[in-house]
Write a protein that holds these residues in place. Structure first.
Motif, PDB file in Angstrom:
ATOM      1  N   TYR A 154       0.527  -1.411   0.051  1.00  0.00           N
ATOM      2  CA  TYR A 154      -0.064  -0.023  -0.219  1.00  0.00           C
ATOM      3  C   TYR A 154       0.932   1.437  -0.331  1.00  0.00           C
ATOM      4  O   TYR A 154       2.027   1.114   0.801  1.00  0.00           O
ATOM      5  N   LEU A 155       0.335   1.497  -0.833  1.00  0.00           N
ATOM      6  CA  LEU A 155       1.531   2.792  -1.366  1.00  0.00           C
ATOM      7  C   LEU A 155       0.699   4.520  -0.629  1.00  0.00           C
ATOM      8  O   LEU A 155      -0.792   4.218  -1.288  1.00  0.00           O
ATOM      9  N   CYS A 156       1.558   5.204  -0.198  1.00  0.00           N
ATOM     10  CA  CYS A 156       0.734   6.937   0.119  1.00  0.00           C
ATOM     11  C   CYS A 156       1.852   7.351  -0.386  1.00  0.00           C
ATOM     12  O   CYS A 156       2.689   7.392  -1.132  1.00  0.00           O
ATOM     13  N   ALA A 157       1.132   8.732  -1.849  1.00  0.00           N
ATOM     14  CA  ALA A 157       1.048   9.870  -1.851  1.00  0.00           C
ATOM     15  C   ALA A 157       0.862  11.151  -1.720  1.00  0.00           C
ATOM     16  O   ALA A 157       0.203  11.603  -3.058  1.00  0.00           O
ATOM     17  N   PRO A 158       1.400  11.751  -0.904  1.00  0.00           N
ATOM     18  CA  PRO A 158       0.998  13.233  -0.719  1.00  0.00           C
ATOM     19  C   PRO A 158       1.404  13.800  -2.110  1.00  0.00           C
ATOM     20  O   PRO A 158       2.359  14.108  -2.777  1.00  0.00           O
ATOM     21  N   GLY A 159       1.001  15.067  -2.892  1.00  0.00           N
ATOM     22  CA  GLY A 159       1.126  15.847  -4.235  1.00  0.00           C
ATOM     23  C   GLY A 159       1.771  17.230  -3.151  1.00  0.00           C
ATOM     24  O   GLY A 159       1.324  18.176  -2.497  1.00  0.00           O
ATOM     25  N   SER A 160       2.576  17.322  -3.899  1.00  0.00           N
ATOM     26  CA  SER A 160       3.725  18.503  -4.020  1.00  0.00           C
ATOM     27  C   SER A 160       3.060  19.433  -5.297  1.00  0.00           C
ATOM     28  O   SER A 160       2.982  19.231  -6.324  1.00  0.00           O
ATOM     29  N   GLY A 161       2.603  20.519  -5.113  1.00  0.00           N
ATOM     30  CA  GLY A 161       1.608  21.377  -5.901  1.00  0.00           C
ATOM     31  C   GLY A 161       0.957  20.358  -6.651  1.00  0.00           C
ATOM     32  O   GLY A 161       0.286  19.079  -6.474  1.00  0.00           O
ATOM     33  N   THR A 162       0.519  21.389  -8.149  1.00  0.00           N
ATOM     34  CA  THR A 162      -0.328  20.839  -8.645  1.00  0.00           C
ATOM     35  C   THR A 162      -0.371  18.649  -9.574  1.00  0.00           C
ATOM     36  O   THR A 162      -1.247  17.694  -9.870  1.00  0.00           O
ATOM     37  N   TYR A 163       0.479  18.569  -9.913  1.00  0.00           N
ATOM     38  CA  TYR A 163       0.971  17.387 -10.333  1.00  0.00           C
ATOM     39  C   TYR A 163       2.239  15.873 -10.370  1.00  0.00           C
ATOM     40  O   TYR A 163       2.490  15.231  -9.679  1.00  0.00           O
ATOM     41  N   LYS A 164       2.862  16.805  -8.706  1.00  0.00           N
ATOM     42  CA  LYS A 164       3.999  16.604  -8.444  1.00  0.00           C
ATOM     43  C   LYS A 164       3.807  15.287  -7.508  1.00  0.00           C
ATOM     44  O   LYS A 164       3.477  15.530  -6.138  1.00  0.00           O
ATOM     45  N   TYR A 165       3.476  13.983  -7.037  1.00  0.00           N
ATOM     46  CA  TYR A 165       3.158  13.128  -6.422  1.00  0.00           C
ATOM     47  C   TYR A 165       4.465  12.313  -6.372  1.00  0.00           C
ATOM     48  O   TYR A 165       5.173  11.960  -6.748  1.00  0.00           O
ATOM     49  N   ILE A 166       5.499  12.810  -4.508  1.00  0.00           N
ATOM     50  CA  ILE A 166       6.309  11.524  -3.585  1.00  0.00           C
ATOM     51  C   ILE A 166       4.879  10.580  -3.305  1.00  0.00           C
ATOM     52  O   ILE A 166       4.369  10.653  -2.610  1.00  0.00           O
ATOM     53  N   PHE A 167       5.849   9.242  -3.404  1.00  0.00           N
ATOM     54  CA  PHE A 167       5.329   8.052  -3.367  1.00  0.00           C
ATOM     55  C   PHE A 167       6.472   7.686  -2.195  1.00  0.00           C
ATOM     56  O   PHE A 167       7.947   7.700  -1.938  1.00  0.00           O
ATOM     57  N   GLY A 168       6.045   6.670  -0.564  1.00  0.00           N
ATOM     58  CA  GLY A 168       6.423   6.174  -0.354  1.00  0.00           C
ATOM     59  C   GLY A 168       7.001   5.117  -0.519  1.00  0.00           C
ATOM     60  O   GLY A 168       5.996   4.676  -1.885  1.00  0.00           O
ATOM     61  N   THR A 169       7.649   4.574   0.330  1.00  0.00           N
ATOM     62  CA  THR A 169       8.203   3.399   0.001  1.00  0.00           C
ATOM     63  C   THR A 169       7.001   1.756   0.363  1.00  0.00           C
ATOM     64  O   THR A 169       7.083   0.364   0.120  1.00  0.00           O
ATOM     65  N   ARG A 222      11.926  -0.691  -3.371  1.00  0.00           N
ATOM     66  CA  ARG A 222      11.489   1.122  -3.217  1.00  0.00           C
ATOM     67  C   ARG A 222      10.415   0.946  -3.344  1.00  0.00           C
ATOM     68  O   ARG A 222       9.945   0.649  -3.984  1.00  0.00           O
ATOM     69  N   GLY A 223      10.067   2.630  -3.442  1.00  0.00           N
ATOM     70  CA  GLY A 223       8.823   2.637  -3.721  1.00  0.00           C
ATOM     71  C   GLY A 223       8.736   3.318  -5.384  1.00  0.00           C
ATOM     72  O   GLY A 223      10.126   3.716  -5.499  1.00  0.00           O
ATOM     73  N   LEU A 224       8.227   4.094  -5.443  1.00  0.00           N
ATOM     74  CA  LEU A 224       7.715   4.907  -7.091  1.00  0.00           C
ATOM     75  C   LEU A 224       8.844   5.613  -6.831  1.00  0.00           C
ATOM     76  O   LEU A 224       8.122   6.897  -5.881  1.00  0.00           O
ATOM     77  N   GLN A 225       9.878   6.255  -7.707  1.00  0.00           N
ATOM     78  CA  GLN A 225      10.818   7.851  -7.912  1.00  0.00           C
ATOM     79  C   GLN A 225      10.180   8.028  -8.885  1.00  0.00           C
ATOM     80  O   GLN A 225      10.035   8.085 -10.002  1.00  0.00           O
ATOM     81  N   LEU A 226       9.585   9.949  -8.855  1.00  0.00           N
ATOM     82  CA  LEU A 226       8.980  10.821 -10.293  1.00  0.00           C
ATOM     83  C   LEU A 226      10.636  10.783 -10.750  1.00  0.00           C
ATOM     84  O   LEU A 226      11.159  11.516 -10.213  1.00  0.00           O
ATOM     85  N   LEU A 227      10.716  10.750 -12.624  1.00  0.00           N
ATOM     86  CA  LEU A 227      11.866  10.829 -12.621  1.00  0.00           C
ATOM     87  C   LEU A 227      11.697  12.096 -13.879  1.00  0.00           C
ATOM     88  O   LEU A 227      11.752  13.067 -13.783  1.00  0.00           O
ATOM     89  N   SER A 260      16.494  10.294 -20.197  1.00  0.00           N
ATOM     90  CA  SER A 260      15.728  12.086 -21.058  1.00  0.00           C
ATOM     91  C   SER A 260      13.886  11.510 -21.418  1.00  0.00           C
ATOM     92  O   SER A 260      13.810  10.627 -21.417  1.00  0.00           O
ATOM     93  N   ALA A 261      13.722  12.381 -21.506  1.00  0.00           N
ATOM     94  CA  ALA A 261      12.358  12.628 -21.729  1.00  0.00           C
ATOM     95  C   ALA A 261      11.531  12.999 -23.198  1.00  0.00           C
ATOM     96  O   ALA A 261      11.911  14.214 -23.292  1.00  0.00           O
ATOM     97  N   SER A 262      10.411  12.443 -23.224  1.00  0.00           N
ATOM     98  CA  SER A 262      10.371  13.321 -24.478  1.00  0.00           C
ATOM     99  C   SER A 262       9.117  13.448 -24.895  1.00  0.00           C
ATOM    100  O   SER A 262       7.931  12.656 -24.325  1.00  0.00           O
ATOM    101  N   GLU A 307      13.354  15.330 -12.342  1.00  0.00           N
ATOM    102  CA  GLU A 307      13.161  15.730 -11.096  1.00  0.00           C
ATOM    103  C   GLU A 307      13.975  15.317 -10.790  1.00  0.00           C
ATOM    104  O   GLU A 307      14.505  15.615  -9.414  1.00  0.00           O
ATOM    105  N   VAL A 308      15.096  13.901 -11.232  1.00  0.00           N
ATOM    106  CA  VAL A 308      16.216  13.636 -10.920  1.00  0.00           C
ATOM    107  C   VAL A 308      17.318  13.451 -11.672  1.00  0.00           C
ATOM    108  O   VAL A 308      17.793  12.908 -13.005  1.00  0.00           O
ATOM    109  N   PRO A 309      18.501  14.406 -11.723  1.00  0.00           N
ATOM    110  CA  PRO A 309      19.590  14.645 -12.697  1.00  0.00           C
ATOM    111  C   PRO A 309      19.793  13.046 -12.618  1.00  0.00           C
ATOM    112  O   PRO A 309      20.359  12.765 -11.627  1.00  0.00           O
TER     113      PRO A 309
END
Lengths: 110, 114
Positions: free
Chosen positions: A87-102, B42-47, B65-67, B59-61
């Protein structure tokens, strides 16, 4: 730096038990918090929480957000083996960016 | 209804080889698009995320790359893969004005770099 901490890391229960999963966060420009369930594939959406103190409910699952404490809980009552997942939790920072926990790994034994 | 496609489902690549993963969304226009990576245990990392054609936020150097060459197409690339690039790559979409305010994930690509 944005941070999300989920607890416990893992949990083993028996069918019929009730579980509470925790999520604490520190994010800039907080807007909303998401909960997902992940089995051996892509995460599936459970809840989106935007307001403090208002419980969202879906069957045996429920969740609530506490903006003052910067936290959220996910409750599962009368657990079944099909609830076994991460089960993953993801708070949103701004409109688009969601930060997921482990995540919290839940195993429900028959 | 909207659907999101990703391919390939699995990929095994040697270190130093290039990478191209593709994601397309159907049934919507001007979605927000995301690439996430999940390393083992590990958790999901936004790229990357994109709010429109040609608009990419990183988000992470790293050596990825993405297009976004078209409105509903999002591509993740690398010129030379590293061992640490192994993981589960997930594309996701959202659209605040069409009721999908949260990321909805595609099926994912499992990448193993050897």
């Amino acid at each position: 730096e944005d941070k999300v901490v989920q607890s416990p890391l893992s949990l083993v229960v028996h069918e019929g038990d009730t579980v509470t999963l925790n999520c604490s966060y520190e994010v800039t420009n907080f807007r909303s918090l998401l909960w997902y369930k992940q089995e051996k594939k892509a995460p599936t959406f459970l809840f989106m929480l935007t307001s403090s103190g208002i419980e969202k409910k879906s069957g045996r699952l429920s969740s609530i957000l506490d903006k003052k404490e910067l936290s959220s809980i996910l409750n599962i009552t009368a657990t079944q083996t099909g609830d076994s997942a991460i089960y993953l939790c993801a708070p949103g920072s701004g409109t688009y960016k969601y930060i997921f926990g482990t995540g919290t790994r839940l195993k429900v034994l028959a | 209804s909207q659907t999101i496609h990703q391919w390939p489902a699995t990929l095994v690549q040697p270190v130093g080889s290039p990478l191209s993963l593709e994601c397309t969304v159907e049934g919507t226009s001007n979605p927000n698009l995301y690439w996430y990576r999940q390393a083992a245990g590990r958790g999901l990392q936004l790229l990357f995320y994109s709010v429109g054609i040609g608009q990419i936020s990183s988000e992470v150097p790293q050596n990825l790359s993405a297009s976004r060459p078209q409105d509903r197409q999002f591509i993740l690339s690398s010129k030379k893969l590293l061992l640490s690039d192994s993981g589960f790559y997930l594309c996701a979409w959202s659209h605040s004005s069409q009721g999908q305010r949260f990321p909805g994930f595609g099926p994912g690509t499992r990448l193993l770099v050897l």
